[in-house]
Scaffold this motif. Structure first.
Motif, PDB file in Angstrom:
ATOM      1  N   PHE A  20       0.942   7.783  -2.720  1.00  0.00           N
ATOM      2  CA  PHE A  20       2.210   8.485  -2.636  1.00  0.00           C
ATOM      3  C   PHE A  20       2.038   9.872  -3.242  1.00  0.00           C
ATOM      4  O   PHE A  20       1.425  10.027  -4.303  1.00  0.00           O
ATOM      5  N   ASN A  21       2.574  10.875  -2.597  1.00  0.00           N
ATOM      6  CA  ASN A  21       2.461  12.252  -3.073  1.00  0.00           C
ATOM      7  C   ASN A  21       3.651  12.582  -3.987  1.00  0.00           C
ATOM      8  O   ASN A  21       4.731  12.913  -3.520  1.00  0.00           O
ATOM      9  N   PHE A  22       3.431  12.487  -5.290  1.00  0.00           N
ATOM     10  CA  PHE A  22       4.495  12.763  -6.251  1.00  0.00           C
ATOM     11  C   PHE A  22       4.800  14.253  -6.376  1.00  0.00           C
ATOM     12  O   PHE A  22       5.852  14.630  -6.864  1.00  0.00           O
ATOM     13  N   LYS A  23       3.887  15.109  -5.922  1.00  0.00           N
ATOM     14  CA  LYS A  23       4.114  16.553  -6.029  1.00  0.00           C
ATOM     15  C   LYS A  23       5.235  17.019  -5.107  1.00  0.00           C
ATOM     16  O   LYS A  23       5.874  18.029  -5.365  1.00  0.00           O
ATOM     17  N   ALA A  24       5.492  16.267  -4.033  1.00  0.00           N
ATOM     18  CA  ALA A  24       6.539  16.650  -3.082  1.00  0.00           C
ATOM     19  C   ALA A  24       7.929  16.180  -3.516  1.00  0.00           C
ATOM     20  O   ALA A  24       8.920  16.544  -2.905  1.00  0.00           O
ATOM     21  N   VAL A  25       8.006  15.403  -4.586  1.00  0.00           N
ATOM     22  CA  VAL A  25       9.280  14.837  -5.032  1.00  0.00           C
ATOM     23  C   VAL A  25      10.114  15.909  -5.732  1.00  0.00           C
ATOM     24  O   VAL A  25       9.649  16.570  -6.663  1.00  0.00           O
ATOM     25  N   GLN A  26      11.355  16.062  -5.284  1.00  0.00           N
ATOM     26  CA  GLN A  26      12.275  17.034  -5.875  1.00  0.00           C
ATOM     27  C   GLN A  26      13.535  16.378  -6.441  1.00  0.00           C
ATOM     28  O   GLN A  26      14.209  16.964  -7.278  1.00  0.00           O
ATOM     29  N   SER A  27      13.863  15.161  -5.941  1.00  0.00           N
ATOM     30  CA  SER A  27      15.131  14.552  -6.328  1.00  0.00           C
ATOM     31  C   SER A  27      14.960  13.057  -6.584  1.00  0.00           C
ATOM     32  O   SER A  27      13.995  12.439  -6.145  1.00  0.00           O
ATOM     33  N   TRP A  28      15.945  12.524  -7.272  1.00  0.00           N
ATOM     34  CA  TRP A  28      15.985  11.088  -7.530  1.00  0.00           C
ATOM     35  C   TRP A  28      17.443  10.649  -7.550  1.00  0.00           C
ATOM     36  O   TRP A  28      18.347  11.471  -7.661  1.00  0.00           O
ATOM     37  N   GLY A  29      17.655   9.357  -7.425  1.00  0.00           N
ATOM     38  CA  GLY A  29      19.006   8.806  -7.487  1.00  0.00           C
ATOM     39  C   GLY A  29      18.948   7.352  -7.902  1.00  0.00           C
ATOM     40  O   GLY A  29      17.902   6.709  -7.842  1.00  0.00           O
TER      41      GLY A  29
END
Length: 157
Positions: free
Chosen positions: A1-10
């Motif tokens: 999984f590419n965590f660098k592309a993550v910008q948001s969470w919910g």
């Protein structure tokens, strides 16, 4: 999984998390949820925003769910348990008796981060729980657990 592309969470749409208890027949997970959920939710939101992730309600990159597992653990040692068998049929030369007995309340906090229905990161913190600890110390323990868990996010590639 590419965590660098993550910008948001919910939070999980079904609810932020769940408390599971296996200590006594009188356990009340709903009452425990009412006590701990505000602290866990606040601590997670603080730590996630500190990592530069924005909390959004609709279609986040990561969905977070917590699990608080509360149980009792028992450990015993018997006289001679660490000795090899002394005769061919394996009977020790003395009757076994308990020499050490330890019973503790244990708790585990699990944080799951999911993407598209698949868990991509999981953190688990464990601690012994003293039942006579006051509420402020319990809240501090939960906050410390969340902080320590999310200190390891994002994982090193």
């Amino acid at each position: 999984f590419n965590f660098k592309a993550v910008q948001s969470w919910g939070w999980n749409a079904a609810g932020p998390g769940e408390v599971k208890m296996a200590r006594t027949k009188d356990d009340d997970p709903e009452a425990m949820t009412a006590r701990v959920q505000p602290t866990i939710v606040d601590a997670v939101q603080t730590e996630m925003s500190g990592r530069g992730l924005q909390r959004i309600e609709t279609a986040p990159d990561l969905v977070l769910t917590y699990y608080l597992l509360l149980t009792t653990n028992m450990s015993t040692q018997t006289m001679g348990q660490f000795l090899p068998a002394t005769v061919a049929w394996g009977l020790p030369p003395f009757a076994q008796s308990t020499q050490s007995l330890e019973m503790v309340n244990r708790g585990s906090l699990v944080l799951d981060l999911s993407a598209k229905g698949t868990v991509v990161w999981r953190g688990v913190a464990q601690a012994q729980i003293k039942m006579d600890t006051d509420e402020k110390k319990r809240q501090a323990l939960l906050r410390e657990g969340v902080r320590d868990l999310l200190r390891r996010y994002p994982p090193k590639s």
